[in-house]
Design a protein around this motif. Structure first.
Motif, PDB file in Angstrom:
ATOM      1  N   THR A  89      38.339  30.694  39.104  1.00  0.00           N
ATOM      2  CA  THR A  89      39.682  31.049  38.642  1.00  0.00           C
ATOM      3  C   THR A  89      40.382  31.962  39.636  1.00  0.00           C
ATOM      4  O   THR A  89      39.817  32.972  40.075  1.00  0.00           O
ATOM      5  N   LEU A  90      41.629  31.620  39.952  1.00  0.00           N
ATOM      6  CA  LEU A  90      42.472  32.436  40.834  1.00  0.00           C
ATOM      7  C   LEU A  90      43.720  32.841  40.077  1.00  0.00           C
ATOM      8  O   LEU A  90      44.454  31.992  39.563  1.00  0.00           O
ATOM      9  N   LEU A  91      43.954  34.144  40.038  1.00  0.00           N
ATOM     10  CA  LEU A  91      45.135  34.704  39.383  1.00  0.00           C
ATOM     11  C   LEU A  91      45.979  35.421  40.427  1.00  0.00           C
ATOM     12  O   LEU A  91      45.519  36.371  41.064  1.00  0.00           O
ATOM     13  N   ALA A  92      47.211  34.983  40.603  1.00  0.00           N
ATOM     14  CA  ALA A  92      48.121  35.589  41.580  1.00  0.00           C
ATOM     15  C   ALA A  92      49.143  36.475  40.873  1.00  0.00           C
ATOM     16  O   ALA A  92      49.273  36.452  39.646  1.00  0.00           O
ATOM     17  N   ASP A  93      49.840  37.260  41.694  1.00  0.00           N
ATOM     18  CA  ASP A  93      50.932  38.130  41.215  1.00  0.00           C
ATOM     19  C   ASP A  93      50.441  39.102  40.136  1.00  0.00           C
ATOM     20  O   ASP A  93      51.128  39.354  39.136  1.00  0.00           O
ATOM     21  N   VAL A  94      49.258  39.638  40.350  1.00  0.00           N
ATOM     22  CA  VAL A  94      48.651  40.561  39.385  1.00  0.00           C
ATOM     23  C   VAL A  94      49.148  41.975  39.660  1.00  0.00           C
ATOM     24  O   VAL A  94      49.186  42.417  40.821  1.00  0.00           O
ATOM     25  N   THR A  95      49.527  42.678  38.622  1.00  0.00           N
ATOM     26  CA  THR A  95      50.044  44.040  38.791  1.00  0.00           C
ATOM     27  C   THR A  95      48.904  45.055  38.774  1.00  0.00           C
ATOM     28  O   THR A  95      47.845  44.822  38.184  1.00  0.00           O
ATOM     29  N   GLU A  96      49.163  46.190  39.419  1.00  0.00           N
ATOM     30  CA  GLU A  96      48.128  47.214  39.562  1.00  0.00           C
ATOM     31  C   GLU A  96      47.711  47.848  38.244  1.00  0.00           C
ATOM     32  O   GLU A  96      46.598  48.371  38.130  1.00  0.00           O
ATOM     33  N   ASP A  97      48.584  47.817  37.255  1.00  0.00           N
ATOM     34  CA  ASP A  97      48.256  48.475  35.988  1.00  0.00           C
ATOM     35  C   ASP A  97      47.613  47.529  34.983  1.00  0.00           C
ATOM     36  O   ASP A  97      47.324  47.913  33.849  1.00  0.00           O
ATOM     37  N   SER A  98      47.361  46.283  35.374  1.00  0.00           N
ATOM     38  CA  SER A  98      46.831  45.306  34.425  1.00  0.00           C
ATOM     39  C   SER A  98      45.323  45.452  34.245  1.00  0.00           C
ATOM     40  O   SER A  98      44.611  45.902  35.139  1.00  0.00           O
ATOM     41  N   GLU A  99      44.856  45.032  33.091  1.00  0.00           N
ATOM     42  CA  GLU A  99      43.428  45.090  32.788  1.00  0.00           C
ATOM     43  C   GLU A  99      42.605  44.297  33.787  1.00  0.00           C
ATOM     44  O   GLU A  99      41.563  44.746  34.264  1.00  0.00           O
ATOM     45  N   ILE A 100      43.069  43.111  34.139  1.00  0.00           N
ATOM     46  CA  ILE A 100      42.305  42.225  35.009  1.00  0.00           C
ATOM     47  C   ILE A 100      42.162  42.816  36.412  1.00  0.00           C
ATOM     48  O   ILE A 100      41.210  42.515  37.140  1.00  0.00           O
ATOM     49  N   TYR A 101      43.106  43.659  36.811  1.00  0.00           N
ATOM     50  CA  TYR A 101      43.065  44.309  38.118  1.00  0.00           C
ATOM     51  C   TYR A 101      42.131  45.517  38.112  1.00  0.00           C
ATOM     52  O   TYR A 101      41.476  45.809  39.113  1.00  0.00           O
ATOM     53  N   ARG A 102      42.058  46.201  36.986  1.00  0.00           N
ATOM     54  CA  ARG A 102      41.359  47.485  36.949  1.00  0.00           C
ATOM     55  C   ARG A 102      39.936  47.405  36.406  1.00  0.00           C
ATOM     56  O   ARG A 102      39.072  48.196  36.801  1.00  0.00           O
ATOM     57  N   ASP A 103      39.660  46.470  35.499  1.00  0.00           N
ATOM     58  CA  ASP A 103      38.358  46.436  34.828  1.00  0.00           C
ATOM     59  C   ASP A 103      37.475  45.326  35.394  1.00  0.00           C
ATOM     60  O   ASP A 103      37.958  44.280  35.839  1.00  0.00           O
ATOM     61  N   GLU A 104      36.180  45.555  35.321  1.00  0.00           N
ATOM     62  CA  GLU A 104      35.219  44.602  35.858  1.00  0.00           C
ATOM     63  C   GLU A 104      35.150  43.359  34.965  1.00  0.00           C
ATOM     64  O   GLU A 104      34.904  43.447  33.771  1.00  0.00           O
TER      65      GLU A 104
END
Length: 519
Positions: free
Chosen positions: A367-382
């Motif tokens: 899975t590839l997710l683009a345009d992810v923001t820095e405050d999002s769960e997917i960016y910050r959590d394992e």
């Protein structure tokens, strides 16, 4: 693989059935049972620790060459059973046979060979007269009995990282593997006994974290606890060990940044991102999870990664043509899928993947997710699955800031042709390992361990050996004088003994001779 009944403990050099509840070990790629077992419980941990306490005395006193010889023999026995190890590793973890046969098992055997050599190299600071009146020397002695808790994602390799430096240092180990993936660890213990490891020096108890893990981490007769797993559980393990003031080593979670500068080799970065994010179906705490890409390369990078990911073969892990096997369990796949779904709902762009195929097994598409923001769960959590997020950066300062904008600090990579950029990234990215123009390779000669919430202490290399040794300073007087010069800071003038022995024949208090005359 046919269903079979297996023991769930190896204590004092013998296999035995656990005293706890029944458990069915499953193949996560087929949803078929592998074996039935009775899990261990706290009483089994007590027996294993008592056995380790006895076994460690002689093992810790053994000459380094003797410990080395046992480990060398163990490595050869593991080689002779490598086919069985590969089969078991694939069956209970769902990993691809190529990963097991070309990485996990050879790397684990090399790990044993490495520590067979390290066991004979217990170096320390040179013996010398650091004080003019004394010779100082250093003794490096085993910590004692180690309680080790290994994870399910790399069952044998993570067990090796905990066990081998401890054995090389002269410690005894009580190891708790995951109840989801115990087979190769139990075979390791059996082969260690066959190699000549004394009874009690390596014990294995299979059970749940709530029962066996807690009993081990908080045991009063353990000298050190070492754990690999999630950050939240690691903090719990540390708190349990702290009640008794025990030494702790932790290798915890990660959220590795994959920084692609504007001068990077795009093809190399694309291939590296796919391989680095999908190894072991992304169930790797050093896996590439956050691609942070220069704006000028962003669109081409996203398109390239999406295209390569879509060609990755997912399926039967026993087929050598399969690129990626299954996740570890259905609950874990559900957790990964839920995080992806929430990310898409929050505005992330799904480029490829994001689905679980129909049919048996715990598979999930790359899975590839683009345009992810820095405050999002997917960016910050394992996530701990085959998921890569992509976001862009403006300049080098922004790239380094984004790479470090995480509570984790286990691994990272930087992709650039500029040696000065590479040096800056290696200096300023806060991670225990920074790869330049690659992501994921490891060697047993180099350490593995993290910063921040990724834990502390090292696995692998001679640095790991230090975790299992205590340093003792021995300071010996070389003057032979009774009055030490430094003692003047304690004694007033004349308070010291002068080193002479009174002549009892002329003592004012009398002597045996005087007593004879007067009597």
């Amino acid at each position: 693989m046919a269903t079979r009944t297996v023991p769930t403990s190896w204590i004092n050099g013998r296999a035995r059935v656990g005293a706890g509840p029944g458990f069915t070990l499953m193949n996560p790629a087929t949803d078929r049972p592998i074996s039935a077992m009775l899990l261990g419980e706290a009483a089994d941990v007590d027996d294993a620790v008592a056995s380790a306490r006895i076994g460690q005395r002689d093992w810790g006193a053994a000459p380094p060459a003797e410990r080395s010889a046992v480990l060398r023999t163990l490595a050869r026995l593991l080689e002779s059973r490598s086919g069985d190890l590969v089969d078991d590793e694939v069956a209970h973890s769902g990993r691809s046979v190529r990963l097991a046969a070309e990485f996990d098992i050879p790397g684990s055997i090399d790990h044993v060979d490495f520590y067979a050599g390290v066991a004979r190299d217990l170096d320390g600071k040179a013996s010398a007269e650091y004080s003019p009146d004394h010779t100082s020397s250093i003794r490096r002695e085993p910590v004692g009995v180690i309680g080790s808790i290994a994870p399910w994602n790399y069952p044998l390799q993570m067990a090796m990282w905990k066990v081998m430096p401890a054995l090389a240092a002269g410690c005894a180990v009580v190891l708790k593997p995951s109840e989801l993936t115990p087979l190769t660890t139990l075979l390791l213990a059996e082969l260690a006994t066959e190699a000549g490891l004394p009874d009690g020096v390596l014990n294995v108890v299979v059970g749940t974290g709530a029962e066996v893990g807690a009993a081990l981490a908080g045991h009063t007769d353990i000298d050190m606890v070492t754990f690999t797993g999630s950050t939240d559980v690691g903090r719990l393990v540390m708190s349990q060990a702290a009640r008794h003031g025990r030494r702790v080593q932790l290798e915890l979670g990660g959220k590795a940044p994959f920084v692609v500068f504007d001068d990077a080799d795009l093809d190399a970065a694309v291939n590296g991102a796919v391989a680095g994010s999908l190894i072991n179906a992304g169930q790797d705490c050093t896996a590439a999870t956050r691609a942070i890409v220069a704006e000028s390369l962003y669109d081409d990078f996203v398109a390239g990664v999406g295209e390569v990911m879509s060609r990755v073969s997912v399926g039967d892990p026993t087929d050598p043509s399969t690129d990626m096997g299954s996740l570890s369990s259905h609950p874990h796949r559900k957790k990964v899928a839920a995080m992806v779904d929430r990310a898409v709902a929050a505005g992330a762009r799904l480029v490829t993947g994001g689905t679980a195929p129909d049919g048996p097994g715990c598979f999930y598409a790359p899975t590839l997710l683009a345009d992810v923001t820095e405050d999002s769960e997917i960016y910050r959590d394992e996530v701990f699955g085959p998921v890569l997020t992509v976001s862009s950066f403006v300049d080098d300062d922004d790239a380094i800031r984004r790479a470090n904008d995480t509570r984790y600090g286990l691994a990272a990579s930087a992709w650039t042709r500029d040696v000065f950029r590479a040096q800056r990234a290696s200096r300023e990215i806060a991670a225990g390992c920074v790869w330049i123009n690659d992501h994921i390779p490891i060697v047993n000669e180099m350490p593995h361990g993290g910063y921040k919430a990724s834990g502390f202490g090292k696995d692998m290399s001679t640095y790991a050996l230090d975790e299992y040794l205590t340093v003792k300073h021995v300071m010996s007087d070389i003057t032979g004088v009774a009055r030490k010069d430094w003692q003047r800071i304690v004694f007033a003038d004349g308070a010291q003994r002068d080193g002479t022995v009174p002549d009892r024949a002329t003592s004012a208090e009398g002597s045996p001779a005087e007593d004879a005359v007067t009597s």
